[in-house]
Write a protein that holds these residues in place. Structure first.
Motif, PDB file in Angstrom:
ATOM      1  N   GLY A  40      59.548  65.499  49.391  1.00 56.17           N
ATOM      2  CA  GLY A  40      59.024  64.862  48.192  1.00 56.17           C
ATOM      3  C   GLY A  40      60.077  64.594  47.162  1.00 56.17           C
ATOM      4  N   GLY A  41      61.142  65.462  47.096  1.00 55.93           N
ATOM      5  CA  GLY A  41      62.233  65.172  46.180  1.00 55.93           C
ATOM      6  C   GLY A  41      62.717  66.300  45.297  1.00 55.93           C
ATOM      7  N   SER A  42      62.004  67.435  45.223  1.00 57.89           N
ATOM      8  CA  SER A  42      62.458  68.523  44.358  1.00 57.89           C
ATOM      9  C   SER A  42      63.784  69.075  44.866  1.00 57.89           C
ATOM     10  CB  SER A  42      61.414  69.638  44.291  1.00 57.89           C
ATOM     11  OG  SER A  42      61.219  70.227  45.565  1.00 57.89           O
ATOM     12  N   TYR A  43      64.543  69.685  43.947  1.00 61.37           N
ATOM     13  CA  TYR A  43      65.865  70.195  44.321  1.00 61.37           C
ATOM     14  C   TYR A  43      66.312  71.196  43.277  1.00 61.37           C
ATOM     15  CZ  TYR A  43      70.626  69.999  46.285  1.00 61.37           C
ATOM     16  OH  TYR A  43      71.816  70.303  46.892  1.00 61.37           O
ATOM     17  N   ALA A  44      66.993  72.260  43.725  1.00 62.47           N
ATOM     18  CA  ALA A  44      67.530  73.251  42.803  1.00 62.47           C
ATOM     19  C   ALA A  44      68.777  73.869  43.410  1.00 62.47           C
ATOM     20  CB  ALA A  44      66.489  74.343  42.516  1.00 62.47           C
ATOM     21  N   PHE A  45      69.750  74.196  42.558  1.00 60.51           N
ATOM     22  CA  PHE A  45      70.995  74.766  43.080  1.00 60.51           C
ATOM     23  C   PHE A  45      71.724  75.548  42.012  1.00 60.51           C
ATOM     24  CE2 PHE A  45      72.314  70.476  41.616  1.00 60.51           C
ATOM     25  CZ  PHE A  45      73.418  70.775  40.818  1.00 60.51           C
ATOM     26  N   ALA A  46      72.686  76.348  42.485  1.00 60.19           N
ATOM     27  CA  ALA A  46      73.605  77.082  41.624  1.00 60.19           C
ATOM     28  C   ALA A  46      75.024  76.590  41.870  1.00 60.19           C
ATOM     29  CB  ALA A  46      73.528  78.580  41.913  1.00 60.19           C
ATOM     30  N   TYR A  58      65.090  70.371  39.496  1.00 61.11           N
ATOM     31  CA  TYR A  58      64.269  69.180  39.252  1.00 61.11           C
ATOM     32  C   TYR A  58      63.006  69.322  40.078  1.00 61.11           C
ATOM     33  CZ  TYR A  58      62.582  64.434  40.284  1.00 61.11           C
ATOM     34  OH  TYR A  58      61.793  63.333  40.487  1.00 61.11           O
ATOM     35  N   VAL A  59      61.852  69.142  39.446  1.00 62.17           N
ATOM     36  CA  VAL A  59      60.571  69.194  40.148  1.00 62.17           C
ATOM     37  C   VAL A  59      59.750  67.982  39.734  1.00 62.17           C
ATOM     38  CG1 VAL A  59      60.633  71.721  40.242  1.00 62.17           C
ATOM     39  CG2 VAL A  59      59.402  70.590  38.379  1.00 62.17           C
ATOM     40  N   MET A  60      58.824  67.574  40.605  1.00 65.71           N
ATOM     41  CA  MET A  60      58.067  66.356  40.344  1.00 65.71           C
ATOM     42  C   MET A  60      56.786  66.389  41.170  1.00 65.71           C
ATOM     43  SD  MET A  60      59.748  66.025  43.198  1.00 65.71           S
ATOM     44  CE  MET A  60      58.437  65.903  44.426  1.00 65.71           C
ATOM     45  N   ASN A  61      55.855  65.474  40.883  1.00 69.97           N
ATOM     46  CA  ASN A  61      54.635  65.440  41.693  1.00 69.97           C
ATOM     47  C   ASN A  61      54.420  64.126  42.429  1.00 69.97           C
ATOM     48  OD1 ASN A  61      53.914  63.976  39.381  1.00 69.97           O
ATOM     49  ND2 ASN A  61      51.830  64.789  39.329  1.00 69.97           N
ATOM     50  N   ARG A  62      55.293  63.114  42.247  1.00 70.37           N
ATOM     51  CA  ARG A  62      55.185  61.933  43.100  1.00 70.37           C
ATOM     52  C   ARG A  62      56.043  62.152  44.331  1.00 70.37           C
ATOM     53  NH1 ARG A  62      57.617  57.738  45.088  1.00 70.37           N
ATOM     54  NH2 ARG A  62      59.473  57.815  43.770  1.00 70.37           N
ATOM     55  N   GLY A 118      61.482  61.277  48.185  1.00 68.99           N
ATOM     56  CA  GLY A 118      62.507  61.422  49.213  1.00 68.99           C
ATOM     57  C   GLY A 118      62.342  62.656  50.054  1.00 68.99           C
ATOM     58  N   GLY A 119      63.353  62.916  50.868  1.00 68.34           N
ATOM     59  CA  GLY A 119      63.303  64.008  51.830  1.00 68.34           C
ATOM     60  C   GLY A 119      63.647  65.353  51.235  1.00 68.34           C
ATOM     61  N   THR A 120      64.171  66.244  52.085  1.00 68.33           N
ATOM     62  CA  THR A 120      64.357  67.631  51.682  1.00 68.33           C
ATOM     63  C   THR A 120      65.784  67.968  51.275  1.00 68.33           C
ATOM     64  OG1 THR A 120      64.869  68.342  53.934  1.00 68.33           O
ATOM     65  CG2 THR A 120      62.546  68.318  53.293  1.00 68.33           C
ATOM     66  N   SER A 121      66.669  66.995  51.222  1.00 65.92           N
ATOM     67  CA  SER A 121      68.099  67.316  51.150  1.00 65.92           C
ATOM     68  C   SER A 121      68.740  67.102  49.790  1.00 65.92           C
ATOM     69  CB  SER A 121      68.845  66.457  52.179  1.00 65.92           C
ATOM     70  OG  SER A 121      68.639  65.085  51.903  1.00 65.92           O
ATOM     71  N   GLY A 122      67.953  66.825  48.758  1.00 67.65           N
ATOM     72  CA  GLY A 122      68.548  66.539  47.460  1.00 67.65           C
ATOM     73  C   GLY A 122      69.018  65.119  47.307  1.00 67.65           C
ATOM     74  N   GLU A 123      68.715  64.267  48.286  1.00 68.50           N
ATOM     75  CA  GLU A 123      69.188  62.889  48.267  1.00 68.50           C
ATOM     76  C   GLU A 123      68.228  61.934  47.554  1.00 68.50           C
ATOM     77  OE1 GLU A 123      71.995  61.715  49.190  1.00 68.50           O
ATOM     78  OE2 GLU A 123      72.889  63.255  50.443  1.00 68.50           O
ATOM     79  N   ASP A 124      67.104  62.416  47.074  1.00 70.76           N
ATOM     80  CA  ASP A 124      66.184  61.550  46.356  1.00 70.76           C
ATOM     81  C   ASP A 124      66.920  60.906  45.179  1.00 70.76           C
ATOM     82  OD1 ASP A 124      64.125  60.938  44.172  1.00 70.76           O
ATOM     83  OD2 ASP A 124      62.826  61.399  45.871  1.00 70.76           O
ATOM     84  N   PRO A 125      66.788  59.585  44.975  1.00 72.13           N
ATOM     85  CA  PRO A 125      67.539  58.925  43.901  1.00 72.13           C
ATOM     86  C   PRO A 125      67.219  59.457  42.514  1.00 72.13           C
ATOM     87  CG  PRO A 125      65.891  57.442  44.832  1.00 72.13           C
ATOM     88  CD  PRO A 125      65.988  58.614  45.750  1.00 72.13           C
ATOM     89  N   ARG A 126      66.032  59.998  42.327  1.00 75.49           N
ATOM     90  CA  ARG A 126      65.705  60.559  41.010  1.00 75.49           C
ATOM     91  C   ARG A 126      66.579  61.769  40.702  1.00 75.49           C
ATOM     92  NH1 ARG A 126      59.430  61.266  42.354  1.00 75.49           N
ATOM     93  NH2 ARG A 126      60.450  61.832  44.321  1.00 75.49           N
ATOM     94  N   SER A 127      66.691  62.676  41.668  1.00 72.76           N
ATOM     95  CA  SER A 127      67.535  63.848  41.466  1.00 72.76           C
ATOM     96  C   SER A 127      69.009  63.461  41.431  1.00 72.76           C
ATOM     97  CB  SER A 127      67.284  64.877  42.568  1.00 72.76           C
ATOM     98  OG  SER A 127      68.056  66.040  42.365  1.00 72.76           O
ATOM     99  N   ARG A 128      69.410  62.555  42.300  1.00 75.30           N
ATOM    100  CA  ARG A 128      70.807  62.110  42.313  1.00 75.30           C
ATOM    101  C   ARG A 128      71.240  61.618  40.937  1.00 75.30           C
ATOM    102  NH1 ARG A 128      75.286  62.391  45.800  1.00 75.30           N
ATOM    103  NH2 ARG A 128      74.662  62.174  47.963  1.00 75.30           N
ATOM    104  N   ALA A 129      70.386  60.819  40.297  1.00 75.38           N
ATOM    105  CA  ALA A 129      70.717  60.278  38.978  1.00 75.38           C
ATOM    106  C   ALA A 129      70.835  61.385  37.943  1.00 75.38           C
ATOM    107  CB  ALA A 129      69.656  59.262  38.549  1.00 75.38           C
ATOM    108  N   LEU A 130      69.955  62.363  38.027  1.00 73.43           N
ATOM    109  CA  LEU A 130      69.997  63.474  37.074  1.00 73.43           C
ATOM    110  C   LEU A 130      71.242  64.325  37.266  1.00 73.43           C
ATOM    111  CD1 LEU A 130      66.238  64.472  37.285  1.00 73.43           C
ATOM    112  CD2 LEU A 130      67.376  63.457  35.304  1.00 73.43           C
ATOM    113  N   VAL A 131      71.571  64.631  38.518  1.00 74.32           N
ATOM    114  CA  VAL A 131      72.770  65.439  38.796  1.00 74.32           C
ATOM    115  C   VAL A 131      74.025  64.723  38.312  1.00 74.32           C
ATOM    116  CG1 VAL A 131      74.204  66.395  40.637  1.00 74.32           C
ATOM    117  CG2 VAL A 131      71.727  66.706  40.703  1.00 74.32           C
ATOM    118  N   ALA A 132      74.110  63.418  38.578  1.00 68.56           N
ATOM    119  CA  ALA A 132      75.276  62.655  38.116  1.00 68.56           C
ATOM    120  C   ALA A 132      75.403  62.720  36.598  1.00 68.56           C
ATOM    121  CB  ALA A 132      75.168  61.204  38.578  1.00 68.56           C
TER     122      ALA A 132
END
Length: 401
Positions: free
Chosen positions: A351-357, A367-371, A374-388
């Motif tokens: 779905g797109g959630s991702y967390a790391f240290a 990052y958590v969301m309800n829509r 993306g997959g399970t690897s942190g590659e969702d564009p929403r998270s990618r944009a936030l991490v960048a």
């Protein structure tokens, strides 16, 4: 589209994270979401916005909980490593030392390490799971104890998408006498004041967001029509046999139900706030949970160079978990999905959630969301944009006089 209301704060210099978060609503059809970042234990980003349901009748609040799917695996693995740190669990000891019934069907010598690194050859039992039985812990663990490995244990990796939590969780239960969810709450999240649950108490469920747009098992089969139909007996029958059977362990039709939220499925039904996940990873990054040697072991690669995942290889798109190296329960940062430091450790969820240290930079991100995206690897564009945006902000803050 009406602009989503975004609440919360960013520390000076991190305003770009808020801009990226707001863009996700405009450009990526975000429904409801939250993002949290801690630097050296202090919050520098704490944002939330949108809606907690598809109808838009409930606002996403500061304390909204949401299903984070396989992001739960990072919490499950941490429970095991806490026992390692305390000298109660030896990763190189046979699983059967702690769980004697596991010593069947050629599994007598499988070490605990291979459970954490997806090398045990047990992505699913050999028979489909009857409807509703994913909630029956004893039933599933007995099925796994009685299952022959799908490949020679230790010789290959294959993502244990659903069974990881039962396997690791049962070892934790045998050692501590407590369920994985209870151990997590009593030993880690409770003392930290972090809102992360595996087995969400009924009293907390009114603040759970509904997942929106998750694919059912039937829809997954429509999308991937070459998946075999059980019964399938092994990888030799079909390279995606394990994936097909693992799908029978996913109660995709009722992820917004009280029964699902209350159950303990440690691979994939953790419910959390972004702030809660970030708090756990901040404690890990800051050395407050395990010793440095344990942390180093957690993020040491357990994969061989160029190794293909036997359950996801050819199934997931390029750049996803199919091609990732695994640490001991954690995704390694091979493609920079967790920023420029390749030594971060964390986990993503369907779905797109991702967390790391990121211990070297003193950062924790969630990052958590309800829509469902993306997959399970942190590659969702929403998270990618936030991490960048987070690392751009960090570089700017460091560059100030």
């Amino acid at each position: 589209m009406e602009a989503a209301i975004v609440n919360g704060h960013c520390a000076p210099g991190f305003e770009g994270v808020r801009a990226a978060f707001e863009r996700n609503f405009r450009e990526h059809d975000e429904v409801g979401a939250a993002v949290a970042v801690l630097r050296d234990g202090a919050p520098v980003v704490d944002l939330w916005g949108g809606h907690a349901d598809a109808a838009g009748s409930r606002a996403w609040e500061r304390d909204t909980l949401v299903n984070v799917y396989s992001t739960s695996k990072g919490m499950t693995a941490l429970c095991a490593h806490l026992l390692v740190d305390r000298g109660e669990l030896d990763l190189d000891a046979p699983v059967a030392h702690y769980w004697p019934e596991f010593a069947r069907e050629g599994k007598e010598a499988i070490p605990v390490r291979w459970l954490l690194s997806h090398r045990a050859g047990l992505p699913a039992p050999r028979e489909p799971l009857a409807e509703g039985r994913a909630y029956d812990w004893e039933y599933v663990c007995e099925a796994l104890a009685a299952t022959p490995p799908w490949w020679e244990p230790g010789t290959a990796q294959g993502y244990h998408a659903v069974t990881f939590g039962y396997l690791v969780g049962e070892v934790v239960r045998r050692i501590t006498g407590r369920s994985l969810g209870a151990f997590l709450r009593e030993e880690i999240t409770g003392p930290l004041g972090a809102e992360v649950f595996i087995g969400t108490p009924v009293a907390e469920q009114p603040r759970c967001a509904d997942m929106v747009g998750q694919l059912s098992a039937a829809q997954l089969r429509e999308r991937f029509p070459d998946l075999p139909t059980p019964p399938v007996r092994g990888i030799a029958d079909h390279p995606r046999a394990g994936v097909a059977l693992a799908l029978t362990y996913l109660p995709t039709g009722d992820v917004n139900s009280a029964a699902y939220r209350s159950a303990e499925i440690p691979s994939g039904n953790g419910h959390a706030t972004a702030r809660g996940l970030a708090a756990v990873y901040a404690a890990l990054a800051g050395g407050g949970l395990v010793r440095p040697a344990t942390l180093e072991a957690m993020r040491s690669s357990q994969s061989r160079p160029g190794e293909v995942d036997l359950t996801l290889g050819g199934f997931a798109p390029e750049g996803s978990a199919a091609a990732y190296r695994w640490g001991l329960g954690y995704m390694l940062n091979d493609r920079g999905q967790a920023g420029p430091n390749r030594r971060t450790l964390g986990h993503g969820g369907a779905g797109g959630s991702y967390a790391f240290a990121d211990p070297e930079n003193g950062l924790a991100y969630a990052y958590v969301m309800n829509r469902f995206g993306g997959g399970t690897s942190g590659e969702d564009p929403r998270s990618r944009a936030l991490v960048a945006a987070v690392y751009e902000a960090l570089a700017g803050v460091r560059g100030r006089p």
